[in-house]
Motif scaffolding. Structure first.
Motif, PDB file in Angstrom:
ATOM      1  N   GLY A 161       0.802  -1.222   0.000  1.00 53.84           N
ATOM      2  CA  GLY A 161       0.000   0.000   0.000  1.00 53.84           C
ATOM      3  C   GLY A 161       0.831   1.267   0.000  1.00 53.84           C
ATOM      4  O   GLY A 161       0.324   2.342  -0.318  1.00 53.84           O
ATOM      5  N   SER A 162       2.091   1.169   0.325  1.00 54.27           N
ATOM      6  CA  SER A 162       2.970   2.342   0.315  1.00 54.27           C
ATOM      7  C   SER A 162       3.633   2.525  -1.048  1.00 54.27           C
ATOM      8  O   SER A 162       4.557   3.332  -1.198  1.00 54.27           O
ATOM      9  CB  SER A 162       4.036   2.208   1.407  1.00 54.27           C
ATOM     10  OG  SER A 162       3.408   2.177   2.658  1.00 54.27           O
ATOM     11  N   THR A 176       9.297  -2.348   7.539  1.00 49.23           N
ATOM     12  CA  THR A 176       9.187  -3.292   6.427  1.00 49.23           C
ATOM     13  C   THR A 176      10.565  -3.534   5.806  1.00 49.23           C
ATOM     14  O   THR A 176      11.241  -2.592   5.390  1.00 49.23           O
ATOM     15  CB  THR A 176       8.190  -2.739   5.384  1.00 49.23           C
ATOM     16  OG1 THR A 176       6.951  -2.520   6.050  1.00 49.23           O
ATOM     17  CG2 THR A 176       7.989  -3.701   4.235  1.00 49.23           C
ATOM     18  N   THR A 212      11.480  -2.105   2.290  1.00 48.40           N
ATOM     19  CA  THR A 212      11.594  -0.647   2.241  1.00 48.40           C
ATOM     20  C   THR A 212      12.849  -0.176   2.969  1.00 48.40           C
ATOM     21  O   THR A 212      13.584   0.688   2.475  1.00 48.40           O
ATOM     22  CB  THR A 212      10.321  -0.025   2.854  1.00 48.40           C
ATOM     23  OG1 THR A 212       9.222  -0.482   2.066  1.00 48.40           O
ATOM     24  CG2 THR A 212      10.366   1.489   2.869  1.00 48.40           C
ATOM     25  N   ARG A 250      -3.334  -0.273   2.194  1.00 50.27           N
ATOM     26  CA  ARG A 250      -3.973  -0.364   0.874  1.00 50.27           C
ATOM     27  C   ARG A 250      -5.066   0.675   0.682  1.00 50.27           C
ATOM     28  O   ARG A 250      -5.612   0.808  -0.404  1.00 50.27           O
ATOM     29  CB  ARG A 250      -4.494  -1.779   0.637  1.00 50.27           C
ATOM     30  CG  ARG A 250      -5.414  -2.313   1.732  1.00 50.27           C
ATOM     31  CD  ARG A 250      -5.603  -3.822   1.605  1.00 50.27           C
ATOM     32  NE  ARG A 250      -6.411  -4.398   2.664  1.00 50.27           N
ATOM     33  CZ  ARG A 250      -5.946  -4.792   3.856  1.00 50.27           C
ATOM     34  NH1 ARG A 250      -4.666  -4.643   4.135  1.00 50.27           N
ATOM     35  NH2 ARG A 250      -6.735  -5.344   4.745  1.00 50.27           N
ATOM     36  N   GLU A 266      -5.959  -8.722  -0.264  1.00 49.07           N
ATOM     37  CA  GLU A 266      -5.463  -8.552   1.102  1.00 49.07           C
ATOM     38  C   GLU A 266      -6.637  -8.214   2.041  1.00 49.07           C
ATOM     39  O   GLU A 266      -6.613  -8.564   3.221  1.00 49.07           O
ATOM     40  CB  GLU A 266      -4.397  -7.443   1.159  1.00 49.07           C
ATOM     41  CG  GLU A 266      -3.580  -7.469   2.442  1.00 49.07           C
ATOM     42  CD  GLU A 266      -2.309  -6.622   2.371  1.00 49.07           C
ATOM     43  OE1 GLU A 266      -1.238  -7.159   2.041  1.00 49.07           O
ATOM     44  OE2 GLU A 266      -2.397  -5.416   2.646  1.00 49.07           O
ATOM     45  N   GLN A 279      -4.648  -8.141   8.076  1.00 51.42           N
ATOM     46  CA  GLN A 279      -3.909  -8.909   7.067  1.00 51.42           C
ATOM     47  C   GLN A 279      -2.894  -9.827   7.749  1.00 51.42           C
ATOM     48  O   GLN A 279      -1.709  -9.791   7.452  1.00 51.42           O
ATOM     49  CB  GLN A 279      -3.227  -8.000   6.016  1.00 51.42           C
ATOM     50  CG  GLN A 279      -2.233  -6.954   6.540  1.00 51.42           C
ATOM     51  CD  GLN A 279      -2.894  -5.731   7.084  1.00 51.42           C
ATOM     52  OE1 GLN A 279      -3.887  -5.259   6.564  1.00 51.42           O
ATOM     53  NE2 GLN A 279      -2.351  -5.205   8.168  1.00 51.42           N
ATOM     54  N   VAL A 302      -0.160 -12.169   5.981  1.00 49.03           N
ATOM     55  CA  VAL A 302       1.127 -11.794   5.399  1.00 49.03           C
ATOM     56  C   VAL A 302       2.237 -11.767   6.454  1.00 49.03           C
ATOM     57  O   VAL A 302       3.400 -11.513   6.131  1.00 49.03           O
ATOM     58  CB  VAL A 302       1.067 -10.425   4.684  1.00 49.03           C
ATOM     59  CG1 VAL A 302       0.053 -10.453   3.564  1.00 49.03           C
ATOM     60  CG2 VAL A 302       0.722  -9.305   5.664  1.00 49.03           C
ATOM     61  N   LYS A 339       6.804 -13.266   6.798  1.00 48.01           N
ATOM     62  CA  LYS A 339       7.797 -12.233   7.159  1.00 48.01           C
ATOM     63  C   LYS A 339       8.661 -12.722   8.313  1.00 48.01           C
ATOM     64  O   LYS A 339       9.870 -12.517   8.332  1.00 48.01           O
ATOM     65  CB  LYS A 339       7.084 -10.945   7.597  1.00 48.01           C
ATOM     66  CG  LYS A 339       6.481 -10.138   6.488  1.00 48.01           C
ATOM     67  CD  LYS A 339       5.990  -8.806   7.072  1.00 48.01           C
ATOM     68  CE  LYS A 339       4.949  -8.162   6.190  1.00 48.01           C
ATOM     69  NZ  LYS A 339       4.300  -6.999   6.775  1.00 48.01           N
TER      70      LYS A 339
END
Ligand code: F6P
Length: 518
Positions: free
Chosen positions: A146-147, A202, A205, A259, A344, A477, A480, A484
């Motif tokens: 979403g970013s 994240t 990023t 998002r 998502e 979400q 996800v 990670k």
């Protein structure tokens, strides 16, 4: 919480109707009913939605329209507007509508709106400063999910009114290739990085942001870093640690999911690309759709209609995928944006209280610009053994003032729509087109900031309406997160000099040895 649609009597009525409509003949439906297209077409905010090529008739349409009241849709919409914690697992609002509310609608707005307006103003002022001062010829947004997807999609969609300078780019992938390529030709003196991350944790990023910071440090020195970075996050401490100048950091809110965040400072790269007035128009287009979603009767309500035909296809006709086919290159990233928005949000298998669902939820969303897709996967759509539902997007006018070229694109779209709907009967089995591929057709008067804003909001509210009918939470979400976490262990195993350093990673132990470079 309201009752999920599948547990209401209205669902049983639809099941009975579906049982007798397995071989719905769209050709016959059109032949028998001159007014079909008009009856199933609705308009608002520069968008036309035509669902006449869905495999529905008046009985199905009528039965579908009972679902919103059966599940308490009106109250669910009001709950979103009030800022109730409709994100039930994380106990917070999903309040993206507040982000596009115009300043003139401040009366009776919730108190949070004051901070939203102030941050919007700071962000737009900074965007204008970046543009007007001319210091930067390159802006690179570093973010993912979403970013990235919202602003990246919108910058491409609106690039015809984009200003020539600075050029705005997006990098997201952790493999570093995109950033590497951009840095080959970028001039460090003239490059601004926007680190866009709600959490600022994240991995993808941060890895790219660290590369960018090092690139500036090596070329311009450590004191230059604050001048070449801006950031958007809820995590002020992490922005501090990174060295973001407080004047160049912009807030996000916990109550907006990534998002749903393009309307906030996450849209900074977009605001730089299109300017303040166009960004305001983008918000206004979405706001117009918001008001429509809240007020329009179900039968006139575009997001609700789109949601209901989706429910019919997924839950009753058992069609598990939706292909999104814009007939404009400008909307090339729109299917990717919708993938995150829909999958998502509604890729869930338990209701709000954790009970497993025994009904289908979000479909697989996929797609490409229609013309290109015609020459790749349309064969399967026309004659394959799996049936897909389709959302076709047409533009009335060319975004580049090339009406002839747009007419060609639109003629292609119309030809495919006709073929998907009516098919072809012939004695040669190889040339049979079964037709009756369910389609929603969306026509944009023009691709402008306002209609793009409205189009995104149309799908956002469709997703919410479907989540209400399915009884699921569209705003968390957790699916996800697990991967990670495991990534920390797979990375440690790849970094470890010893073979067999993969510990308990039972299913990938062999693969780790295969891909290990040392
Ligand atoms: O991994 C999915 C996700 O959490 C998305 O929901 C989000 O948009 C994306 O990662 C990026 O997160 P952030 O903005 O916190 O970097």
């Amino acid at each position: 919480m309201a009752t999920a649609g599948p547990l209401t009597p209205a669902w049983g009525v639809l099941e009975a109707l579906a049982a007798t409509r397995k071989n719905f003949d769209l050709g016959a439906a059109f032949a028998a009913d001159e007014g079909r297209e008009t009856r199933y077409t609705r308009k608002t905010a520069g968008l036309v939605l035509d669902v006449s090529r869905q495999c529905i008739d008046d009985a199905v349409h009528h039965a579908l329209l009972q679902l919103p009241d059966a599940v308490g849709m009106r109250e669910a919409i009001e709950a979103m507007w009030r800022g109730d914690p409709i994100n039930s697992t994380e106990r917070r609002p999903a309040w993206h509508i507040l982000l596009r509310r115009p300043a003139v609608a401040a009366a009776r707005a919730p108190k949070e709106f004051t901070a939203v307006l102030a941050e919007r103003e700071r962000m737009l002022a900074f965007a204008e400063e970046v543009h007007d001062r001319g210091q930067f010829d390159t802006v690179i947004n570093i973010g993912i999910g979403g970013s990235d997807l919202g602003p990246a999609m919108a910058v491409e969609a609106l690039c015809s009114l984009g200003r020539a300078r600075p050029a705005v780019h997006f990098v997201s992938n952790v493999d570093g290739c995109a950033l590497h390529d951009l840095l080959q030709t970028a001039n460090p003196q003239r490059t601004l990085f926007i680190v866009c991350s709600k959490t600022f944790t994240t991995q993808e990023t941060l890895a790219n942001a660290n590369t960018a910071r090092e690139w500036i440090r090596v070329r311009l020195g450590v004191t230059a870093i604050p001048d070449h970075f801006a950031a958007i996050s809820v995590n002020a401490a992490a922005m501090d640690d990174f060295g973001i100048d407080p004047a160049r950091r912009f807030a996000m809110w916990d109550w907006v999911g990534g998002r749903y965040s393009v309307w906030s400072a996450v849209g900074l790269a977009l605001a730089i690309a299109i300017g303040r007035t166009a960004f305001d128009d983008f918000l206004t287009g979405a706001y117009t759709l918001d008001e429509h979603f809240r007020a329009a009767p179900w039968d006139e309500n575009l997001p609700v209609m789109l949601a209901l035909v989706g429910i019919w296809n997924i839950n009753f006709l058992k069609i598990p995928t939706l292909a999104v086919l814009p007939y404009s290159d400008r909307l090339a990233r729109f299917p990717a944006f919708l993938q995150q928005l829909e999958m998502e949000s509604n890729g869930k298998s338990v209701t709000h209280d954790g009970t497993p669902v025994h009904w289908e939820t979000a479909p697989v969303i996929w797609g490409e610009p229609g013309n290109n897709a015609q020459h790749s996967f349309f064969q399967l759509l026309h004659q394959g053994s799996l049936r897909a539902a389709l959302d076709v997007i047409l533009l009335k006018r060319s975004p580049i003032a090339n009406d002839h070229a747009q007419r060609l694109a639109t003629a292609n779209g119309l030809a495919q729509i006709e073929t998907f709907a009516l098919g072809q009967r012939t004695d040669d089995p190889h040339r049979v087109h079964p037709g009756a591929r369910p389609q929603s057709v969306i026509v944009l008067e023009q691709l402008t900031p306002a209609t793009l804003g409205a189009l995104i909001a149309l799908y956002e509210h469709k997703v919410y309406a479907q989540s209400v009918i399915w009884g699921i939470n569209a705003f968390d979400q957790f699916g996800v997160e697990l991967g990670k976490k495991i990534c920390h262990r797979t990375l440690a195993a790849l970094d470890s000099a010893e073979s067999g350093g993969s510990g308990d990673l039972r299913s990938v132990r062999g693969l780790i040895e295969k891909v290990k470079s040392t």
